[in-house]
Design a protein around this motif. Structure first.
Motif, mmCIF file in Angstrom:
data_model
loop_
_atom_site.group_PDB
_atom_site.id
_atom_site.type_symbol
_atom_site.label_atom_id
_atom_site.label_comp_id
_atom_site.label_asym_id
_atom_site.label_seq_id
_atom_site.Cartn_x
_atom_site.Cartn_y
_atom_site.Cartn_z
ATOM 1 N N THR A 58 84.096 44.329 -43.500
ATOM 2 C CA THR A 58 82.901 44.131 -42.657
ATOM 3 C C THR A 58 82.356 42.718 -42.861
ATOM 4 O OG1 THR A 58 81.395 44.798 -44.426
ATOM 5 C CG2 THR A 58 82.105 46.551 -42.920
ATOM 6 N N GLY A 59 81.391 42.358 -42.026
ATOM 7 C CA GLY A 59 80.692 41.086 -42.224
ATOM 8 C C GLY A 59 79.849 41.115 -43.488
ATOM 9 N N THR A 60 79.298 42.272 -43.800
ATOM 10 C CA THR A 60 78.504 42.399 -45.036
ATOM 11 C C THR A 60 79.397 42.126 -46.241
ATOM 12 O OG1 THR A 60 77.196 44.098 -43.927
ATOM 13 C CG2 THR A 60 76.971 43.954 -46.312
ATOM 14 N N PHE A 85 69.375 39.262 -39.946
ATOM 15 C CA PHE A 85 69.709 40.682 -40.054
ATOM 16 C C PHE A 85 69.707 41.061 -41.534
ATOM 17 C CE2 PHE A 85 73.183 44.024 -40.038
ATOM 18 C CZ PHE A 85 72.369 45.020 -39.532
ATOM 19 N N ASP A 156 76.474 32.185 -42.763
ATOM 20 C CA ASP A 156 76.572 33.499 -42.125
ATOM 21 C C ASP A 156 76.805 33.241 -40.636
ATOM 22 O OD1 ASP A 156 76.239 35.940 -40.905
ATOM 23 O OD2 ASP A 156 74.578 36.580 -42.163
ATOM 24 N N ALA A 158 78.198 35.504 -38.611
ATOM 25 C CA ALA A 158 78.505 36.841 -38.057
ATOM 26 C C ALA A 158 78.226 36.930 -36.564
ATOM 27 C CB ALA A 158 77.699 37.902 -38.799
ATOM 28 N N GLN A 159 77.289 36.098 -36.079
ATOM 29 C CA GLN A 159 76.916 36.173 -34.661
ATOM 30 C C GLN A 159 77.393 34.951 -33.876
ATOM 31 O OE1 GLN A 159 72.734 37.001 -34.119
ATOM 32 N NE2 GLN A 159 72.778 38.820 -35.421
ATOM 33 N N SER A 180 81.566 38.638 -38.920
ATOM 34 C CA SER A 180 81.628 40.090 -38.685
ATOM 35 C C SER A 180 82.382 40.321 -37.380
ATOM 36 C CB SER A 180 80.207 40.646 -38.551
ATOM 37 O OG SER A 180 80.237 41.912 -37.908
ATOM 38 N N LYS A 185 80.013 42.279 -31.510
ATOM 39 C CA LYS A 185 80.084 40.830 -31.703
ATOM 40 C C LYS A 185 80.931 40.129 -30.616
ATOM 41 C CE LYS A 185 77.668 40.656 -35.517
ATOM 42 N NZ LYS A 185 76.929 41.928 -35.534
HETATM 43 C C1 LIG Z 1 73.639 37.824 -39.045
HETATM 44 C C2 LIG Z 1 74.487 38.954 -39.534
HETATM 45 N N1 LIG Z 1 74.962 38.909 -40.792
HETATM 46 C C3 LIG Z 1 75.752 39.880 -41.278
HETATM 47 C C4 LIG Z 1 76.096 40.973 -40.513
HETATM 48 C C5 LIG Z 1 76.900 42.064 -41.117
HETATM 49 O O1 LIG Z 1 78.065 42.366 -40.437
HETATM 50 P P1 LIG Z 1 78.698 43.834 -40.472
HETATM 51 O O2 LIG Z 1 77.874 44.708 -39.596
HETATM 52 O O3 LIG Z 1 80.085 43.633 -39.957
HETATM 53 O O4 LIG Z 1 78.681 44.276 -41.889
HETATM 54 C C6 LIG Z 1 75.648 41.049 -39.201
HETATM 55 C C7 LIG Z 1 76.036 42.198 -38.358
HETATM 56 O O5 LIG Z 1 75.383 42.672 -37.503
HETATM 57 C C8 LIG Z 1 74.812 40.025 -38.688
HETATM 58 O O6 LIG Z 1 74.352 40.065 -37.433
#
Ligand SMILES: Cc1ncc(COP(=O)(O)O)c(C=O)c1O
Length: 374
Positions: A58-60, A85, A156, A158-159, A180, A185
């Protein structure tokens, strides 16, 4: 008319061909860290023009593994911003580090660079800008100052897959860039997925160990790692979609520019950006002090508008241990009250854009004071 935020089906051209590939993978037992994962890592690295990409769950996890790979201590601080987020800050906590927040910037809605640099202490080891909504955070000053002070820059992204500053993709400015592939996305898996970009060979090797239970080779566990691998079928989905990413991002920019054109005389504020920055409009946000009423109005007209994010990080119960107070980050709080995301996707039609803009117009006509546009 009904205007949806997502249209996943439209992202699968030649679906039968794609499904034949996936069926073959399932029947051949290509499940875990298979060639499909390496293929996507190479393709995404080439797209970003960066040496190494490591696929994770995941992005997390991309953020968590990145922070873990820097081998920091629990008294070390990571500076990021209050308008992001939850996952950005949760990952800092899960990595056992101390999050330090700064306020958002009034016009870009992103991290206030001056405040971020001002928040650096002798304990700061990482600066973590978030390219929120698809807009690149200005990097030049952050790079200069973090290099001078020996602080890691972790992005980060992710977006913001594909967003650029002067031609360079975000996620490649810092030592680590985190992505992510959540289905919402710009580059989306058919489930969860994430990746880390880096130009550092040693860090990329450590990340590969970290994502695979700390194993450097079969049954040789050199550190307590995670089980966070990019799934092989998701890697196939991502490789399938990657060649379309720039086209889709261009279509998102077109949608955003049509929205701005149609809404320009209304009492709204838009996210601003600098010359040389290529926004990829993961979200199209408008700012209005009538946000909640406008959202109700749009929903009653079947427009799939949404709030990102209604509660800023410092007021989330998850982070109460840090003692942040209401009023401490006033711009992030104002954005949490006033930002609204209009539906945006690459294939939003002009008729849909017109309908959404008309709904916004019919509500705002004659309402409230002008916030000013940028
Ligand atoms: C800015 C941001 N960081 C991190 C994440 C985490 O990604 P994931 O949902 O794949 O864990 C997101 C996901 O929505 C995000 O928008």
């Amino acid at each position: 008319m009904k205007v949806q935020r997502y249209d996943y089906l439209s992202q699968f051209e030649r679906f039968q061909e794609f499904m034949a590939d996936v069926s073959r993978m399932i029947l051949d037992g290509h499940y875990v860290l298979s060639e499909e994962v390496s293929e996507f890592e190479r393709a995404f690295g080439a797209y970003l023009q960066c040496s190494y990409v490591v696929g994770v769950n995941t992005g997390t996890d991309a953020l968590l593994c990145s922070l873990k790979s820097l081998a920091l201590r629990s008294d070390h601080e990571v500076v990021t911003h209050a308008n992001t987020f939850n996952a950005t800050v949760a990952a800092i906590c899960l990595a056992g580090l101390k999050p330090v927040l700064v306020d958002a910037e009034e016009n870009t809605f992103l991290m206030n660079t001056k405040e971020a640099l001002g928040a650096i202490t002798s304990q700061t080891r990482v600066l973590l800008p978030v390219h929120l909504y698809g807009k690149p955070t200005p990097m030049q000053e952050l790079i200069r100052e973090t290099e001078k002070k020996g602080i890691h820059l972790v992005e980060d992204a992710a977006q913001a897959h594909g967003a650029r500053i002067d031609g360079q993709r975000v996620g490649t400015f810092g030592v680590l860039g985190c992505f992510s592939f959540h289905p919402s996305k710009n580059l989306a898996a058919a489930g969860d997925g994430g990746a880390i970009a880096t130009n550092e060979p040693k860090i990329s090797e450590d990340l590969r160990t970290l994502r695979a239970l700390g194993q450097s080779s079969q049954n040789n566990h050199v550190l307590p790692g995670y089980n966070s691998k990019l799934d092989s079928i998701q890697a196939k989905v991502l490789s399938w979609k990657l060649p379309s990413l720039d086209i889709w991002n261009q279509q998102r920019r077109k949608v955003a520019s049509l929205y701005r054109e149609r809404l320009r005389d209304l009492p709204l504020k838009f996210q601003s950006w600098n010359e040389g920055e290529e926004h990829v409009f993961h979200l199209f946000v408008i700012r209005t002090d009538k946000r909640d009423q406008l959202l109700n109005h749009l929903q009653s007209k079947c427009v799939d508008a949404v709030i990102r994010y209604p509660v800023p990080i410092h007021l989330q119960p998850a982070f109460s241990q840090y003692g942040w107070r209401r009023g401490q980050f006033p711009i992030a709080e104002a954005l949490a009250r006033e930002l609204l995301c209009l539906p945006i996707r690459p294939n939003l039609t002009v008729a849909e854009i017109d309908y959404v803009a008309d709904c916004v117009r019919s509500f705002l006509k004659g309402h409230g004071k002008k916030l000013g546009t940028v």
